[in-house]
Design a protein around this motif. Structure first.
Motif, PDB file in Angstrom:
ATOM      1  N   GLY A 135       0.932  -1.134   0.046  1.00  0.00           N
ATOM      2  CA  GLY A 135       0.123   0.000  -0.060  1.00  0.00           C
ATOM      3  C   GLY A 135       0.877   1.331  -0.159  1.00  0.00           C
ATOM      4  O   GLY A 135       2.000   1.325  -0.469  1.00  0.00           O
ATOM      5  N   VAL A 136       0.364   2.262   0.508  1.00  0.00           N
ATOM      6  CA  VAL A 136       1.125   3.451   0.310  1.00  0.00           C
ATOM      7  C   VAL A 136       2.418   3.303   0.997  1.00  0.00           C
ATOM      8  O   VAL A 136       3.426   4.071   0.227  1.00  0.00           O
ATOM      9  N   ILE A 137       2.483   2.862   2.086  1.00  0.00           N
ATOM     10  CA  ILE A 137       3.717   3.046   2.993  1.00  0.00           C
ATOM     11  C   ILE A 137       4.776   2.220   2.276  1.00  0.00           C
ATOM     12  O   ILE A 137       5.827   2.721   1.848  1.00  0.00           O
ATOM     13  N   LYS A 398     -11.032  14.685   7.164  1.00  0.00           N
ATOM     14  CA  LYS A 398     -11.291  14.939   8.495  1.00  0.00           C
ATOM     15  C   LYS A 398     -11.925  13.724   9.003  1.00  0.00           C
ATOM     16  O   LYS A 398     -11.763  13.072  10.245  1.00  0.00           O
ATOM     17  N   GLU A 399     -12.904  13.335   8.225  1.00  0.00           N
ATOM     18  CA  GLU A 399     -13.930  12.287   8.818  1.00  0.00           C
ATOM     19  C   GLU A 399     -13.013  10.934   8.416  1.00  0.00           C
ATOM     20  O   GLU A 399     -13.073  10.132   9.579  1.00  0.00           O
ATOM     21  N   GLU A 400     -12.291  10.650   7.458  1.00  0.00           N
ATOM     22  CA  GLU A 400     -11.435   9.578   7.377  1.00  0.00           C
ATOM     23  C   GLU A 400     -10.502   9.471   8.698  1.00  0.00           C
ATOM     24  O   GLU A 400     -10.207   8.308   9.137  1.00  0.00           O
ATOM     25  N   SER A 401      -9.954  10.580   8.952  1.00  0.00           N
ATOM     26  CA  SER A 401      -8.794  10.414  10.142  1.00  0.00           C
ATOM     27  C   SER A 401      -9.293   9.926  11.122  1.00  0.00           C
ATOM     28  O   SER A 401      -8.294   9.642  12.256  1.00  0.00           O
ATOM     29  N   LYS A 402     -10.744  10.107  11.464  1.00  0.00           N
ATOM     30  CA  LYS A 402     -11.080   9.534  12.843  1.00  0.00           C
ATOM     31  C   LYS A 402     -10.895   8.294  13.007  1.00  0.00           C
ATOM     32  O   LYS A 402     -10.580   7.596  14.212  1.00  0.00           O
ATOM     33  N   LEU A 407      -4.610   7.461   5.466  1.00  0.00           N
ATOM     34  CA  LEU A 407      -3.415   7.449   4.696  1.00  0.00           C
ATOM     35  C   LEU A 407      -3.399   7.351   3.297  1.00  0.00           C
ATOM     36  O   LEU A 407      -2.771   8.485   2.689  1.00  0.00           O
ATOM     37  N   PRO A 408      -4.214   6.965   2.522  1.00  0.00           N
ATOM     38  CA  PRO A 408      -4.153   6.461   1.164  1.00  0.00           C
ATOM     39  C   PRO A 408      -4.898   7.905   0.720  1.00  0.00           C
ATOM     40  O   PRO A 408      -4.135   8.470  -0.465  1.00  0.00           O
ATOM     41  N   TYR A 409      -5.681   8.482   1.302  1.00  0.00           N
ATOM     42  CA  TYR A 409      -6.388   9.817   0.647  1.00  0.00           C
ATOM     43  C   TYR A 409      -5.296  10.864   0.987  1.00  0.00           C
ATOM     44  O   TYR A 409      -5.198  11.458  -0.055  1.00  0.00           O
ATOM     45  N   ILE A 410      -4.553  10.862   2.062  1.00  0.00           N
ATOM     46  CA  ILE A 410      -3.688  11.892   2.484  1.00  0.00           C
ATOM     47  C   ILE A 410      -2.459  11.780   1.187  1.00  0.00           C
ATOM     48  O   ILE A 410      -2.183  12.773   0.396  1.00  0.00           O
TER      49      ILE A 410
END
Lengths: 422, 271
Positions: A135-137, A398-402, A407-410
């Motif tokens: 994935g992203v990382i 902000k919603e996803e970060s909860k 991470l993928p969105y960022i």
């Protein structure tokens, strides 16, 4: 940050243990699947070469993942807990990243600077990508490691003076034969390592070169490249007595050369000395062959000892490479720490405000005729357009970060809006 | 006057031995190169000594046991230097020069005076017999040095202890070749020497062979070398076995050379 790297290499584990692990790891894909079945692991990469077996993972729960990964290696290597604790190393987070960079740059290789390892990491990465294990990382770490390898290769002398296994082999051959000129060489099995060794020897004007491979066509191809003679694999025992130096690197699970074969060859050679180099894992030549009179058998671990004595001269280049790696680890950590919601929102806004300022500056010529009020209104309008455009993405982030899945969105936003290229 | 050259040669042999050992210790090739030249000058002094003795006495310079030892040292150094021209085996000097030096020490015990040769031994055949036999034996000594070095180098390579020490040692193939050449030459010379000796013996004692202890041991050593040479040439013995057997055969030769002179009553005695 929960990056884990666990594994063993030629420095920590003796050949027998690596062999056991490597043998049970014939099929990378199944092992990757097994690793990905560990619930704590989100992303995984499985790297197995003849000198190392390593797992790189991005986990949700570090300790749980490590315990299960240990079980995985324990199970496959059939190792006792005592053996395992001696052979295994475990790196977390930035140390894990540094380790991968060092491996990719070939600093951690048995033969420092050998070019093979980067290709092996790329293969492992391709397998992981094909099975959706990264994935992203991990994608970022791996791509970054390729860049590091390239930088080290071009900015230091490590690759040039790859005091390689083949170099060590040439030195040994000199101790045995005095002069290498005119000695016949047999390569069994293809692979970058044996090709490297062959090139090294040919530069010393050896005599005839024979090449054997399970796939005859491959042997013929290599024979063309090296101006040698291809030999059918089954004919090996018949031709062994003609050669002075043998380099084996096949992927065969059993022994390719056995004591009776070598004894027969030595008899036909009238006891002339025979030098055997086994750079395969698992080994191609039965270790008992080394006991035969006038036969000198060196495997990959034996060569290590000789390579070590040549290391000093390359220490300086290695230090340069370590500096590069330090820089790159720092860069990676910067990228990683930017993978938070708030900094991303801030840099997104900064980028947009920068665009507005730039456009207004460009339009200053025709805007001169406008009154101050009109100018201010235009600015307000531009700002509100940006705010409207950004409103949904920012709320979404902000919603996803909860629940920690932003991470993928960022990463996507940073990539799409070019927030990381300054 | 000539004894001065002997003493100078002795000291210079010591210097070259120290030089060679130093080169082993420091693992520097340059030190060994210098030592080779030192050994060469010792050999030159020693040659002058023999020449002067010959001219002065007008007779065979190798008569007494001590003279034989000195000649042995001279032959060994000379043969080694000849090999040195052809092969890169400087380190072999670290074995040869100390042996030469020790032989010279042993010889120096009784070298100052002149030995007058009894009438029975005043024959060219005796001189030829002694020179052939001792030169052959010196070649065997060199073969033994090469064999011993082979076993050391082989042990290092087999046990994967490739250190800087194994780097200064010559390659296995070179050592085996020296062993082989020395054996062939040494065996031919010793055989000729024995033949010449027995022809002379017949003229003096009336029979070709007396079964004197020295002769018996020499014959045993000769057989050992014959077997070794046969194995090398016909059976293709090389390397380890040949080197080991060289050492055993030389042990037999040493008994015939040294011990029989000291322990047994022998008709084959030097004065």
């Amino acid at each position: 940050m929960n990056i884990i790297l666990i594994g063993m290499n030629h420095k920590t584990a003796p050949l027998e243990i690596r062999e056991r692990l490597y043998l049970s790891c014939g099929d990378d894909v199944n092992h990757l699947a097994e690793i990905m079945n560990i619930p704590e692991i989100k992303e995984g990469l499985y790297l197995a070469t003849c000198n190392r077996v390593e797992v790189l993972a991005n986990a949700t729960d570090g300790e749980g993942a490590v315990a299960r990964l240990r079980d995985f290696i324990f199970h496959h290597g059939n190792l006792s807990a005592e053996e395992m604790s001696k052979c295994l190393y475990l790196h977390h987070d930035h140390e894990a990243v540094r380790h991968l960079f060092r491996v990719a740059a070939s600093i951690d290789s048995m033969v420092m600077g050998e070019p093979q390892i980067l290709g092996q990491i790329k293969d492992a990465f391709r397998t992981a990508v094909e099975h959706n294990a990264t994935g992203v990382i991990l994608n970022k770490i791996l791509h970054h490691s390729f860049r590091v390898a390239k930088r080290v290769r071009s900015e230091t002398g490590i690759a040039n003076n790859a005091v390689s296994v083949s170099f060590a082999a040439v030195e040994l051959a000199k101790k045995i034969f005095g002069v290498i000129e005119g000695r016949n060489v047999l390569l069994i099995g293809a692979g970058e390592m044996s090709e490297l060794a062959a090139k090294h020897l040919i530069s010393r004007r050896v005599g005839k070169i024979f090449i054997a491979n399970r796939t005859y066509a491959r042997a013929v191809k290599m024979a063309e490249d090296f101006h040698g003679t291809a030999i059918e694999f089954d004919m090996l025992p018949e031709r062994l007595h003609e050669v002075d130096i043998v380099i084996t690197s096949t992927g065969a699970p059993g022994y390719v050369l056995t004591p009776p074969m070598i004894e027969a060859a030595i008899r036909r050679r009238k006891n002339r000395l025979l030098f055997l180099i086994d750079i395969a894992v698992p080994r191609d030549i039965d270790p008992a062959v080394g006991e035969i009179d006038n036969v000198y058998l060196y495997n990959i671990d034996d060569l290590q000892g000789i390579v070590d004595s040549n290391l000093k001269s390359r220490k300086k280049e290695a230090e340069k490479a370590e500096t590069i790696i330090d820089e790159e680890v720092t860069k990676y950590l910067e990228w990683y720490s930017a993978l938070e919601v708030v900094p991303t929102i801030i840099s997104l806004r900064e980028k947009m405000e920068g665009i507005i300022r730039g456009e207004i500056a460009k339009s200053s010529a025709w805007m001169e005729n406008l009154t101050e009020d009109e100018k201010r209104n235009i600015e307000i309008m531009a700002n509100s357009i940006i705010n409207k455009v950004l409103h949904d993405p920012i709320t979404g982030l902000k919603e996803e970060s909860k629940d920690n899945s932003a991470l993928p969105y960022i990463a996507a936003i940073r990539r799409l809006f070019g927030l990381d290229d300054k | 006057m000539d004894i001065i050259f002997f003493r100078v040669a002795l000291v210079v042999y010591l210097l070259s031995a120290l030089g060679y050992l130093g080169s082993l210790y420091t693992r520097r090739v340059l030190v060994a190169k210098v030592s080779t030249w030192v050994l060469f000058s010792a050999f030159a002094f020693h040659t002058v000594f023999f020449a002067m003795r010959c001219i002065k006495t007008g007779q065979n310079p190798v008569v007494s046991f001590h003279e034989m030892l000195s000649f042995f040292a001279w032959a060994m150094a000379g043969i080694y230097l000849a090999f040195q021209l052809k092969t890169k085996t400087r380190v072999l000097g670290a074995f040869v020069s100390p042996v030469s030096f020790l032989l010279m020490i042993a010889a120096s015990k009784d070298m100052a005076g002149y030995v007058s040769i009894p009438a029975a031994l005043q024959s060219n055949l005796v001189a030829i017999h002694v020179i052939l036999a001792v030169t052959g034996e010196a070649l065997f000594a060199l073969a033994t040095c090469a064999g011993a070095m082979y076993l050391i180098q082989e042990g290092l390579l087999k046990n994967k202890k490739v250190s800087s020490f194994s780097k200064v040692l010559p390659s296995l193939t070179d050592l085996d070749r020296i062993n082989h050449i020395c054996l062939m030459l040494g065996f031919s010379l010793l055989t000729l020497g024995i033949l010449v000796g027995s022809i002379w013996a017949r003229s003096v004692w009336g029979s070709l062979w007396q079964w004197d202890p020295k002769q018996t041991w020499t014959l045993a050593a000769w057989f050992a070398y014959a077997v070794l040479l046969h194995q090398r040439l016909a059976m293709g013995w090389k390397g380890h076995k040949a080197a080991l057997f060289t050492l055993l055969a030389f042990a037999a030769l040493l008994i015939s050379l040294v011990l029989t002179s000291l322990l047994f009553v022998t008709a084959h005695r030097f004065i």
